[in-house]
Design a protein around this motif. Structure first.
Motif, short mmCIF file in Angstrom:
data_model
loop_
_atom_site.label_atom_id
_atom_site.label_comp_id
_atom_site.label_asym_id
_atom_site.label_seq_id
_atom_site.Cartn_x
_atom_site.Cartn_y
_atom_site.Cartn_z
N THR A 236 0.82 -1.35 0.07
CA THR A 236 0.06 0.00 0.04
C THR A 236 0.93 1.16 0.08
OG1 THR A 236 -0.26 0.13 2.47
CG2 THR A 236 -1.91 -1.20 1.18
N VAL A 237 2.06 1.39 0.64
CA VAL A 237 3.01 2.28 0.68
C VAL A 237 3.51 2.54 -0.70
CG1 VAL A 237 5.05 3.18 1.64
CG2 VAL A 237 3.50 2.17 3.03
N LEU A 238 3.79 1.56 -1.41
CA LEU A 238 4.37 1.58 -2.86
C LEU A 238 3.29 2.36 -3.76
CD1 LEU A 238 6.29 1.10 -5.08
CD2 LEU A 238 5.34 -1.21 -5.18
N LEU A 239 1.74 1.84 -3.41
CA LEU A 239 0.90 2.58 -4.16
C LEU A 239 0.81 3.91 -4.25
CD1 LEU A 239 -2.18 -0.07 -3.94
CD2 LEU A 239 -0.30 0.04 -5.72
N LEU A 240 1.16 4.40 -2.89
CA LEU A 240 1.14 5.96 -2.63
C LEU A 240 2.09 6.58 -3.34
CD1 LEU A 240 0.30 6.04 1.37
CD2 LEU A 240 -1.20 6.93 -0.48
N THR A 241 2.98 6.06 -3.69
CA THR A 241 4.14 6.72 -4.59
C THR A 241 4.04 6.56 -6.10
OG1 THR A 241 5.51 4.36 -4.82
CG2 THR A 241 5.80 5.80 -2.73
N LEU A 242 2.95 6.07 -6.67
CA LEU A 242 3.05 5.46 -8.00
C LEU A 242 2.62 6.97 -8.64
CD1 LEU A 242 1.32 2.23 -8.32
CD2 LEU A 242 3.97 2.90 -8.28
N HIS A 243 2.65 7.01 -9.94
CA HIS A 243 2.23 8.36 -10.62
C HIS A 243 1.51 7.67 -12.05
CE1 HIS A 243 6.06 8.58 -12.97
NE2 HIS A 243 6.58 8.05 -11.70
N HIS B 96 -4.33 7.18 -4.99
CA HIS B 96 -3.80 7.44 -3.69
C HIS B 96 -4.70 7.39 -2.70
CE1 HIS B 96 -0.20 9.42 -5.71
NE2 HIS B 96 -0.22 8.17 -5.85
N HIS B 97 -5.99 7.85 -2.85
CA HIS B 97 -6.90 7.89 -1.64
C HIS B 97 -7.21 6.44 -1.37
CE1 HIS B 97 -8.19 12.13 -3.15
NE2 HIS B 97 -7.28 12.26 -2.06
N LEU B 98 -7.62 5.60 -2.55
CA LEU B 98 -7.82 4.02 -2.08
C LEU B 98 -6.77 3.44 -1.60
CD1 LEU B 98 -9.73 1.66 -2.83
CD2 LEU B 98 -8.45 1.17 -4.66
N ALA B 99 -5.49 3.73 -1.74
CA ALA B 99 -4.25 3.34 -1.07
C ALA B 99 -4.42 3.61 0.39
CB ALA B 99 -2.99 3.81 -1.69
N VAL B 100 -4.79 4.90 0.84
CA VAL B 100 -4.76 5.37 2.44
C VAL B 100 -5.63 4.30 2.95
CG1 VAL B 100 -5.38 7.07 3.78
CG2 VAL B 100 -3.83 7.89 1.76
N PHE B 101 -6.75 4.21 2.23
CA PHE B 101 -7.90 3.26 2.83
C PHE B 101 -7.30 1.70 2.98
CE2 PHE B 101 -11.39 0.24 2.06
CZ PHE B 101 -12.29 0.22 2.97
#
Length: 454
Positions: A349-356, A431-436
């Motif tokens: 999930t942390v990796l997903l927060l870094t994606l673009h 990113h919002h989904l990744a925070v969830f």
């Protein structure tokens, strides 16, 4: 207590009777194969009946609803009457559903067939857990971890090949072939179930009065209203969760006052480790299905990949989950699997927060692999934990409830993906989904660290 399923003609052995593996695995894959195979048949079914996606989606929801309700109900009946009659009844219903789907003249008949499929495929997993427990009692030994691993690997493998099998069947015989496949599967289950699963001794069979029909009805009302809201969460549907809470409160009030409750609230409330396992399973499924639904949607809409390209990105996830389950399945450790799996969930999930939007493809593959590790470890560990934590006389219904929590996680994840990844949301929606997902993964890790009973 669970009866020993041993025929007088069966040669006794000090180990698990491996002739039971075939009926166990064959029946347990009926549900995942019908859950995954429908993914590729929705579009041709919609075209055949002129139905929009909002209507064909009920082919998915119907199976989820029926199975979420049916798993613990059928599991309880297995506890009372033994696995054989429920196993055979489930196989017969699966065949009926396949036949109905083959000749369905309208979409609503197909939805009915999927409901029957949901109930028909409910018996496989609870019956398998019951058989494993009864073999443990017969031999006086703990059942081999490899048997539990075989169930997990079989289900994960079917989930991977299901869409491909569905595509092949549609190519050969049209979408109706995805229903027809249930006929030979049902016949196989009927034959091997009849030959290899013994009858319960008459003195240990449950009585009709042991079935708590009002409790089952309240449980079904609670799940239906809750799941309907999760499938389409909206402020205007506020009455659905209110009805679910009301039905749940009446269910608890009643089950505390009957002699043979469907849901033993006192027993369940006093078994905190089992409740923790259910919660971990729910959280694991939320994270896993958010990745499956939400990440896939973003790959196509945000990253610009085709459906085939998105499927190739996800393939390492499934292969990793199968490999991890196969490699670690024979190990007896439960807590270690959960901790390692939960750490990888958090890392993913942390990796997903870094994606673009322009991220390299190899990073997307890494994200899929990172998600495959907890899918292999956590699923297997929670299954093993339930086997040891559940009361032996309620192993069937306890196993069914584990699957119910899985479906709650899947439906909740679908709702979250739809809420965060609205059209045009782009990378911000992911990113919002990744925070969830990170919140759910962190809670799962916390439960694994805090649970000293494992």
């Amino acid at each position: 207590m669970i009866s020993t399923l041993h025929r007088s003609t069966r040669p006794r052995s000090d180990g698990f009777d491996r002739r039971l593996l075939v009926p166990m695995i064959t029946s347990s894959i009926l549900n995942p194969i019908n859950s995954s195979i429908v993914a590729v048949s929705l579009v041709p079914i919609g075209a055949a009946f002129g139905a929009p996606a909002s209507e064909t989606a009920w082919l998915v929801s119907a199976l989820y609803l029926a199975t979420a309700i049916g798993q613990p109900v059928v599991g309880r009946l297995i506890d009372l009457y033994g696995p054989r009659p429920l196993y055979l009844t489930g196989a017969a219903l699966t065949g009926v559903a396949g036949l109905l789907g083959m000749f369905a003249p309208a979409l609503w008949v197909l939805v009915l067939a999927r409901v029957i499929l949901g109930f028909g495929t409910c018996a496989g997993y609870p019956a398998s857990m019951y058989l494993i427990r009864s073999e443990s009692e017969r031999t006086g030994q703990d059942s081999p971890a490899g048997v539990l691993a075989a169930l997990a690997v079989a289900n994960q493998t079917i989930a991977v090949i299901g869409p491909s099998l569905g595509g092949l069947l549609i190519h050969l015989g049209g979408w109706r072939a995805t229903f027809a496949i249930n006929l030979p599967l049902a016949v196989v289950c009927l034959v091997i179930g009849w030959r290899r699963i013994a009858k319960n001794p008459a003195r240990q069979r449950g009585r009709v009065t042991d079935v708590d029909l009002p409790g089952i009805a309240l449980f079904a009302a609670m799940l239906i209203t809750a799941l309907l809201f999760l499938m389409k969460p909206h402020v205007a549907h506020w009455y659905l969760p209110a009805l679910a809470v009301a039905a749940g409160a009446v269910l608890v009030w009643r089950e505390l006052r009957v002699e043979r409750p469907f849901l033993d609230v006192r027993l369940l409330g006093g078994n905190l480790p089992l409740l923790a396992t259910y919660t971990r399973n729910l959280l694991t499924c939320i994270v896993g299905y958010c990745f499956l639904y939400g990440f896939t949607q973003w790959l196509e809409e945000g990253r610009g990949l085709s459906a085939a390209g998105a499927g190739l990105i996800l393939l390492p996830m499934s292969l990793t989950a199968i490999a991890v389950s196969a490699i670690t399945g024979r190990g007896r450790g439960i807590r270690g699997k959960l901790l390692v799996g939960s750490v990888f969930q958090v890392a993913m999930t942390v990796l997903l927060l870094t994606l673009h939007s322009g991220v390299a493809l190899w990073l997307l593959v890494i994200a899929a692999v990172l998600n495959g590790i907890p899918q292999g470890l956590n699923t297997l560990a929670n299954q093993n934990a339930l086997y040891h934590q559940a009361e032996p006389e309620r192993i069937g219904s306890s196993a069914g409830l584990l699957r119910t929590f899985s479906y709650f996680g899947a439906i909740g994840a679908a709702a979250a993906s739809g809420a965060f990844l609205s059209p045009g949301s782009g990378i911000g929606g992911l990113h919002h989904l990744a925070v969830f997902m990170l919140v759910a993964a962190s809670l799962c890790l916390f439960l694994g660290v805090a649970d000293r009973s494992l």
